[in-house]
Design a protein around this motif. Structure first.
Motif, PDB file in Angstrom:
ATOM      1  N   ALA A   1      69.415  34.541  73.198  1.00 18.56           N
ATOM      2  CA  ALA A   1      70.057  34.043  71.983  1.00 18.56           C
ATOM      3  C   ALA A   1      69.465  34.699  70.730  1.00 18.56           C
ATOM      4  O   ALA A   1      70.136  34.774  69.696  1.00 18.56           O
ATOM      5  CB  ALA A   1      69.909  32.525  71.898  1.00 18.56           C
ATOM      6  N   ASP A   2      68.218  35.172  70.829  1.00 17.88           N
ATOM      7  CA  ASP A   2      67.529  35.718  69.658  1.00 17.88           C
ATOM      8  C   ASP A   2      67.235  37.218  69.720  1.00 17.88           C
ATOM      9  O   ASP A   2      67.322  37.909  68.709  1.00 17.88           O
ATOM     10  CB  ASP A   2      66.191  34.986  69.457  1.00 17.88           C
ATOM     11  CG  ASP A   2      66.392  33.551  69.019  1.00 17.88           C
ATOM     12  OD1 ASP A   2      67.252  33.299  68.155  1.00 17.88           O
ATOM     13  OD2 ASP A   2      65.678  32.677  69.540  1.00 17.88           O
ATOM     14  N   HIS A   3      66.827  37.720  70.895  1.00 21.83           N
ATOM     15  CA  HIS A   3      66.469  39.145  71.038  1.00 21.83           C
ATOM     16  C   HIS A   3      67.665  39.937  71.519  1.00 21.83           C
ATOM     17  O   HIS A   3      68.286  39.545  72.488  1.00 21.83           O
ATOM     18  CB  HIS A   3      65.318  39.307  72.052  1.00 21.83           C
ATOM     19  CG  HIS A   3      65.095  40.728  72.451  1.00 21.83           C
ATOM     20  ND1 HIS A   3      64.553  41.656  71.594  1.00 21.83           N
ATOM     21  CD2 HIS A   3      65.369  41.393  73.594  1.00 21.83           C
ATOM     22  CE1 HIS A   3      64.494  42.827  72.212  1.00 21.83           C
ATOM     23  NE2 HIS A   3      64.983  42.700  73.416  1.00 21.83           N
ATOM     24  N   PRO A   4      68.017  41.006  70.866  1.00 22.83           N
ATOM     25  CA  PRO A   4      67.416  41.712  69.736  1.00 22.83           C
ATOM     26  C   PRO A   4      68.024  41.357  68.375  1.00 22.83           C
ATOM     27  O   PRO A   4      67.827  42.069  67.400  1.00 22.83           O
ATOM     28  CB  PRO A   4      67.686  43.168  70.083  1.00 22.83           C
ATOM     29  CG  PRO A   4      69.015  43.127  70.778  1.00 22.83           C
ATOM     30  CD  PRO A   4      69.032  41.808  71.535  1.00 22.83           C
ATOM     31  N   PHE A   5      68.749  40.234  68.314  1.00 18.34           N
ATOM     32  CA  PHE A   5      69.470  39.871  67.093  1.00 18.34           C
ATOM     33  C   PHE A   5      68.541  39.584  65.912  1.00 18.34           C
ATOM     34  O   PHE A   5      68.791  40.039  64.798  1.00 18.34           O
ATOM     35  CB  PHE A   5      70.382  38.670  67.362  1.00 18.34           C
ATOM     36  CG  PHE A   5      71.283  38.896  68.538  1.00 18.34           C
ATOM     37  CD1 PHE A   5      72.349  39.775  68.455  1.00 18.34           C
ATOM     38  CD2 PHE A   5      71.046  38.258  69.752  1.00 18.34           C
ATOM     39  CE1 PHE A   5      73.180  40.009  69.553  1.00 18.34           C
ATOM     40  CE2 PHE A   5      71.864  38.483  70.846  1.00 18.34           C
ATOM     41  CZ  PHE A   5      72.924  39.364  70.750  1.00 18.34           C
ATOM     42  N   ARG A   6      67.465  38.830  66.156  1.00 21.46           N
ATOM     43  CA  ARG A   6      66.501  38.528  65.084  1.00 21.46           C
ATOM     44  C   ARG A   6      65.878  39.818  64.564  1.00 21.46           C
ATOM     45  O   ARG A   6      65.701  39.990  63.367  1.00 21.46           O
ATOM     46  CB  ARG A   6      65.407  37.588  65.575  1.00 21.46           C
ATOM     47  CG  ARG A   6      65.853  36.197  65.906  1.00 21.46           C
ATOM     48  CD  ARG A   6      66.006  35.390  64.605  1.00 21.46           C
ATOM     49  NE  ARG A   6      66.128  33.989  64.905  1.00 21.46           N
ATOM     50  CZ  ARG A   6      65.167  33.094  64.747  1.00 21.46           C
ATOM     51  NH1 ARG A   6      63.988  33.452  64.305  1.00 21.46           N
ATOM     52  NH2 ARG A   6      65.386  31.838  65.032  1.00 21.46           N
ATOM     53  N   GLY A   7      65.540  40.693  65.498  1.00 17.92           N
ATOM     54  CA  GLY A   7      64.950  41.975  65.106  1.00 17.92           C
ATOM     55  C   GLY A   7      65.899  42.792  64.240  1.00 17.92           C
ATOM     56  O   GLY A   7      65.480  43.397  63.242  1.00 17.92           O
ATOM     57  N   SER A   8      67.172  42.781  64.587  1.00 15.67           N
ATOM     58  CA  SER A   8      68.164  43.526  63.813  1.00 15.67           C
ATOM     59  C   SER A   8      68.243  43.006  62.382  1.00 15.67           C
ATOM     60  O   SER A   8      68.352  43.790  61.430  1.00 15.67           O
ATOM     61  CB  SER A   8      69.531  43.448  64.498  1.00 15.67           C
ATOM     62  OG  SER A   8      70.471  44.220  63.783  1.00 15.67           O
ATOM     63  N   GLU A   9      68.163  41.700  62.218  1.00 13.01           N
ATOM     64  CA  GLU A   9      68.176  41.101  60.877  1.00 13.01           C
ATOM     65  C   GLU A   9      66.953  41.554  60.071  1.00 13.01           C
ATOM     66  O   GLU A   9      67.063  41.886  58.886  1.00 13.01           O
ATOM     67  CB  GLU A   9      68.191  39.574  60.981  1.00 13.01           C
ATOM     68  CG  GLU A   9      69.470  39.012  61.557  1.00 13.01           C
ATOM     69  CD  GLU A   9      69.350  37.547  61.972  1.00 13.01           C
ATOM     70  OE1 GLU A   9      68.274  36.923  61.763  1.00 13.01           O
ATOM     71  OE2 GLU A   9      70.336  37.019  62.503  1.00 13.01           O
ATOM     72  N   ILE A  10      65.804  41.564  60.715  1.00 11.38           N
ATOM     73  CA  ILE A  10      64.569  41.999  60.046  1.00 11.38           C
ATOM     74  C   ILE A  10      64.672  43.471  59.666  1.00 11.38           C
ATOM     75  O   ILE A  10      64.311  43.868  58.546  1.00 11.38           O
ATOM     76  CB  ILE A  10      63.343  41.735  60.945  1.00 11.38           C
ATOM     77  CG1 ILE A  10      63.126  40.225  61.104  1.00 11.38           C
ATOM     78  CG2 ILE A  10      62.088  42.417  60.389  1.00 11.38           C
ATOM     79  CD1 ILE A  10      62.155  39.840  62.215  1.00 11.38           C
ATOM     80  N   LEU A  11      65.189  44.283  60.575  1.00 11.74           N
ATOM     81  CA  LEU A  11      65.344  45.714  60.297  1.00 11.74           C
ATOM     82  C   LEU A  11      66.288  45.950  59.123  1.00 11.74           C
ATOM     83  O   LEU A  11      66.024  46.798  58.267  1.00 11.74           O
ATOM     84  CB  LEU A  11      65.830  46.461  61.537  1.00 11.74           C
ATOM     85  CG  LEU A  11      64.848  46.524  62.699  1.00 11.74           C
ATOM     86  CD1 LEU A  11      65.519  47.145  63.924  1.00 11.74           C
ATOM     87  CD2 LEU A  11      63.596  47.303  62.333  1.00 11.74           C
ATOM     88  N   ALA A  12      67.384  45.195  59.072  1.00  5.35           N
ATOM     89  CA  ALA A  12      68.331  45.333  57.957  1.00  5.35           C
ATOM     90  C   ALA A  12      67.646  44.977  56.635  1.00  5.35           C
ATOM     91  O   ALA A  12      67.784  45.700  55.636  1.00  5.35           O
ATOM     92  CB  ALA A  12      69.548  44.441  58.188  1.00  5.35           C
ATOM     93  N   ALA A  13      66.881  43.904  56.630  1.00 12.23           N
ATOM     94  CA  ALA A  13      66.190  43.468  55.414  1.00 12.23           C
ATOM     95  C   ALA A  13      65.147  44.485  54.960  1.00 12.23           C
ATOM     96  O   ALA A  13      64.840  44.573  53.764  1.00 12.23           O
ATOM     97  CB  ALA A  13      65.531  42.112  55.650  1.00 12.23           C
TER      98      ALA A  13
END
Length: 189
Positions: A64-76
């Protein structure tokens, strides 16, 4: 401006503390960089993608979180969309189909780099320097060895690169040999 390798390493180590996951990131980076050089692509950029592909996994290991959370951090943090897309696409369940050569390469190198690392560490020498393709193929037939690694994903990765599996294995072994010391795969050789 795309963050560089030093920034990527800082981000990885901010989110990842476990030695095995850090070494996995370095192994995938080495493999992806090797293919970038082979394909005439941007070695630095591809290496960053390999290095960061699982940087969020230790904190958020579930689908539910990996790699989606990471993608958000990378975008920021200003990482370009093509890098985020490649990282998202390495997880089949993300819904992001692999289209680019980078995306296919990351998928092909992720599980195989881990498998080759495991195969190296059980050798008497504990080294990738004397590992051969036939040893890796033999381990692939052993269902109990590295059982979490999908053999089908290993085969599919080679297919996505348009390479015979033995050639892909040989390439990744060669790429990891260049980083054997850093990866803890030099062993007693």
């Amino acid at each position: 401006m795309t963050p560089g390798r030093e920034d990527a390493w800082a981000l990885l180590t901010e989110h990842t503390k476990g030695e095995s996951l850090l070494k996995h990131a370095l192994a995938v980076e080495a493999a992806v960089r090797g293919y970038a050089e082979m394909f005439g692509e941007d070695v630095e950029a591809w290496g960053i993608v390999g290095l960061l592909h699982d940087f969020d996994y230790e904190r958020w290991p579930d689908a539910a979180d990996h790699p989606f959370r990471g993608s958000e951090i990378l975008a920021a943090r200003g990482y370009p969309e093509y890098m985020r897309r490649a990282i998202l696409s390495h997880a089949d369940y993300s819904g992001v189909p692999r289209k680019s050569r980078l995306e296919h390469t990351l998928f092909a190198c992720d599980e195989l780099a881990g498998f080759i690392t495991a195969a190296s560490l059980i050798r008497p020498t504990r080294s990738v320097l004397d590992l051969e393709v036939r040893s890796v193929r033999k381990r692939m037939k052993d269902k109990a060895f590295a059982r979490a690694v999908s053999r089908e994903d290993l085969r599919r990765g080679a297919e996505e690169l348009g390479l015979p599996l033995d050639d892909h294995i040989a390439n990744v072994i060669r790429f990891l040999r260049g980083s054997a010391e850093e990866l803890g795969l030099r062993g007693s050789l």
